[in-house]
Design an enzyme around this catalytic site. Structure first.
Site, PDB file in Angstrom:
ATOM      1  N   ASN A   1       0.862  -1.190   0.000  1.00 33.25           N
ATOM      2  CA  ASN A   1       0.000   0.000   0.000  1.00 33.25           C
ATOM      3  C   ASN A   1       0.899   1.242   0.000  1.00 33.25           C
ATOM      4  OD1 ASN A   1      -1.825   2.033   0.564  1.00 33.25           O
ATOM      5  ND2 ASN A   1      -2.508   1.204   2.531  1.00 33.25           N
ATOM      6  N   LEU A   2       0.839   2.026  -1.051  1.00 28.24           N
ATOM      7  CA  LEU A   2       1.715   3.207  -1.139  1.00 28.24           C
ATOM      8  C   LEU A   2       1.175   4.387  -0.339  1.00 28.24           C
ATOM      9  CD1 LEU A   2       2.785   3.121  -4.908  1.00 28.24           C
ATOM     10  CD2 LEU A   2       3.655   1.812  -2.965  1.00 28.24           C
ATOM     11  N   LYS A   3      -0.052   4.243   0.195  1.00 24.00           N
ATOM     12  CA  LYS A   3      -0.681   5.293   1.023  1.00 24.00           C
ATOM     13  C   LYS A   3      -0.537   6.649   0.327  1.00 24.00           C
ATOM     14  CE  LYS A   3      -0.439   2.592   5.222  1.00 24.00           C
ATOM     15  NZ  LYS A   3      -0.348   2.549   6.665  1.00 24.00           N
TER      16      LYS A   3
ATOM     17  N   HIS B   1     -10.059   0.914   6.125  1.00 27.81           N
ATOM     18  CA  HIS B   1      -8.676   0.922   6.618  1.00 27.81           C
ATOM     19  C   HIS B   1      -8.704   1.740   7.884  1.00 27.81           C
ATOM     20  CE1 HIS B   1      -4.311   1.539   6.798  1.00 27.81           C
ATOM     21  NE2 HIS B   1      -4.189   0.612   5.878  1.00 27.81           N
TER      22      HIS B   1
ATOM     23  N   GLU C   1      -5.091  -5.696  10.653  1.00 32.13           N
ATOM     24  CA  GLU C   1      -3.950  -4.824  10.971  1.00 32.13           C
ATOM     25  C   GLU C   1      -4.207  -4.120  12.303  1.00 32.13           C
ATOM     26  OE1 GLU C   1      -2.164  -3.351   6.862  1.00 32.13           O
ATOM     27  OE2 GLU C   1      -3.737  -2.042   7.563  1.00 32.13           O
TER      28      GLU C   1
ATOM     29  N   ILE D   1       0.609  -0.030  13.158  1.00 34.85           N
ATOM     30  CA  ILE D   1       0.771   0.461  11.781  1.00 34.85           C
ATOM     31  C   ILE D   1       1.818   1.571  11.740  1.00 34.85           C
ATOM     32  CG2 ILE D   1      -0.369   1.736   9.920  1.00 34.85           C
ATOM     33  CD1 ILE D   1      -2.934   0.189  10.546  1.00 34.85           C
TER      34      ILE D   1
ATOM     35  N   GLY E   1       3.751  -3.064  10.371  1.00 34.67           N
ATOM     36  CA  GLY E   1       5.154  -3.238  10.721  1.00 34.67           C
ATOM     37  C   GLY E   1       5.881  -4.354  10.003  1.00 34.67           C
TER      38      GLY E   1
ATOM     39  N   ALA F   1       3.298  -1.349   4.023  1.00 38.93           N
ATOM     40  CA  ALA F   1       3.504  -0.045   3.411  1.00 38.93           C
ATOM     41  C   ALA F   1       4.914   0.465   3.678  1.00 38.93           C
ATOM     42  CB  ALA F   1       2.451   0.939   3.924  1.00 38.93           C
ATOM     43  N   SER F   2       5.123   1.068   4.870  1.00 38.35           N
ATOM     44  CA  SER F   2       6.351   1.827   5.106  1.00 38.35           C
ATOM     45  C   SER F   2       7.640   1.037   4.905  1.00 38.35           C
ATOM     46  CB  SER F   2       6.325   2.446   6.506  1.00 38.35           C
ATOM     47  OG  SER F   2       6.033   1.482   7.482  1.00 38.35           O
TER      48      SER F   2
HETATM   49  O1  G3P Z   1      -2.110  -0.920   4.701  1.00 37.79           O
HETATM   50  C1  G3P Z   1      -0.853  -1.271   5.188  1.00 37.79           C
HETATM   51  C2  G3P Z   1      -0.588  -0.775   6.521  1.00 37.79           C
HETATM   52  O2  G3P Z   1      -1.512  -0.034   7.183  1.00 37.79           O
HETATM   53  C3  G3P Z   1       0.590  -1.224   7.255  1.00 37.79           C
HETATM   54  O3  G3P Z   1       1.460  -0.140   7.242  1.00 37.79           O
HETATM   55  O4  G3P Z   1       3.618   0.939   7.346  1.00 37.79           O
HETATM   56  O5  G3P Z   1       2.940  -0.648   9.134  1.00 37.79           O
HETATM   57  O6  G3P Z   1       3.501  -1.511   6.868  1.00 37.79           O
HETATM   58  P1  G3P Z   1       2.972  -0.365   7.684  1.00 37.79           P
END
Ligand code: G3P
Length: 222
Positions: free
Chosen positions: A9-11, A93, A141, A146, A181, A202-203
């Site tokens: 997810n590139l957010k 989300h 999630e 997150i 994470g 994402a991150s």
């Molecule tokens: O949609 C993916 C997400 O909310 C997880 O984000 O940055 O913790 O991988 P992250």
């Protein structure tokens, strides 16, 4: 067994828009092809068409509204994202919360446009509710993890196990993703061992100096 799904997810990250989105899509396409693992990217709606014109990997929208084409202003419709090249969509989300009725309407809109559906959830109860709507996937999630870099696979494996049980208790065979994470192959392996069908992250990829190296590590223990 179908390939696990790695969905990035590139957010609304600056690093994940425009040429940044293209850089990540190129890495995902390359690592997907060399590993045989399905790696999909969910860019901003404005990047769907440019990415679909350049790449062949699966693209997901980050959101669609539960309305049909017509007199709606400021909405993102299933028809629009499908025409722009998406083959699936996230729905709901922790960063884009919808009502249960809104989630159901978005799932119905996605089905009318033949889009795959991933309903994101925040705990076991919402996972069970989402599973009752029979999406292609539910993605659990924990919101507190997150974007922290602290992996749900290691910090809270219990919520993954309980969510898989809750989803499959309502809808046998329901496919479950997990996220928050996730950044290494070990996180992915643990998530799969706990009964999921892949991860949503994402991150760990978007903010990486070398997204291809992170993606290679993510698929390395599958
Ligand atoms: O949609 C993916 C997400 O909310 C997880 O984000 O940055 O913790 O991988 P992250």
């Amino acid at each position: 067994m179908a390939s696990p799904l790695i969905l990035v997810n590139l957010k609304a990250y600056l690093e994940g828009m425009g040429e940044g989105a293209a850089r990540i899509a190129a890495a995902a396409e390359e690592v997907g092809a060399e590993s045989g693992v399905t790696i999909a990217v969910a860019p901003a709606p404005t990047d769907l068409q440019p990415l679909s014109a350049r790449f062949n990997l699966p693209l997901y929208a980050q959101h669609i509204d539960g309305v049909s084409a017509g007199a709606h202003t400021g909405h993102v419709t299933a028809e629009q994202v499908r025409a722009a090249g998406a083959t699936g969509t996230l729905i709901n989300h922790s960063e884009r919360r919808l009502t249960l009725a809104g989630i159901e309407a978005s799932v119905a809109a996605a089905r009318r446009s033949d889009l795959r559906t991933v309903i994101c959830t925040n705990n076991e109860a919402t996972t069970a509710a989402a599973a009752a709507l029979a999406p292609d996937y539910v993605a659990i999630e924990p919101p507190e993890l997150i974007g922290t870099g602290v992996s749900v696979s290691k910090a809270d494996p219990g919520i993954i196990e309980r969510s898989v049980a809750a989803a499959q208790g309502v809808n046998p065979g329901m496919r479950v993703l997990t996220g928050a994470g996730i950044s290494t192959g070990e996180c992915v392996r643990i998530a799969l061992e706990l009964g999921t069908d892949g991860v949503l992250l994402a991150s760990g990829v978007v903010k990486a100096k070398d997204p291809a190296a992170v993606l290679r590590d993510l698929v390395s223990q599958i």
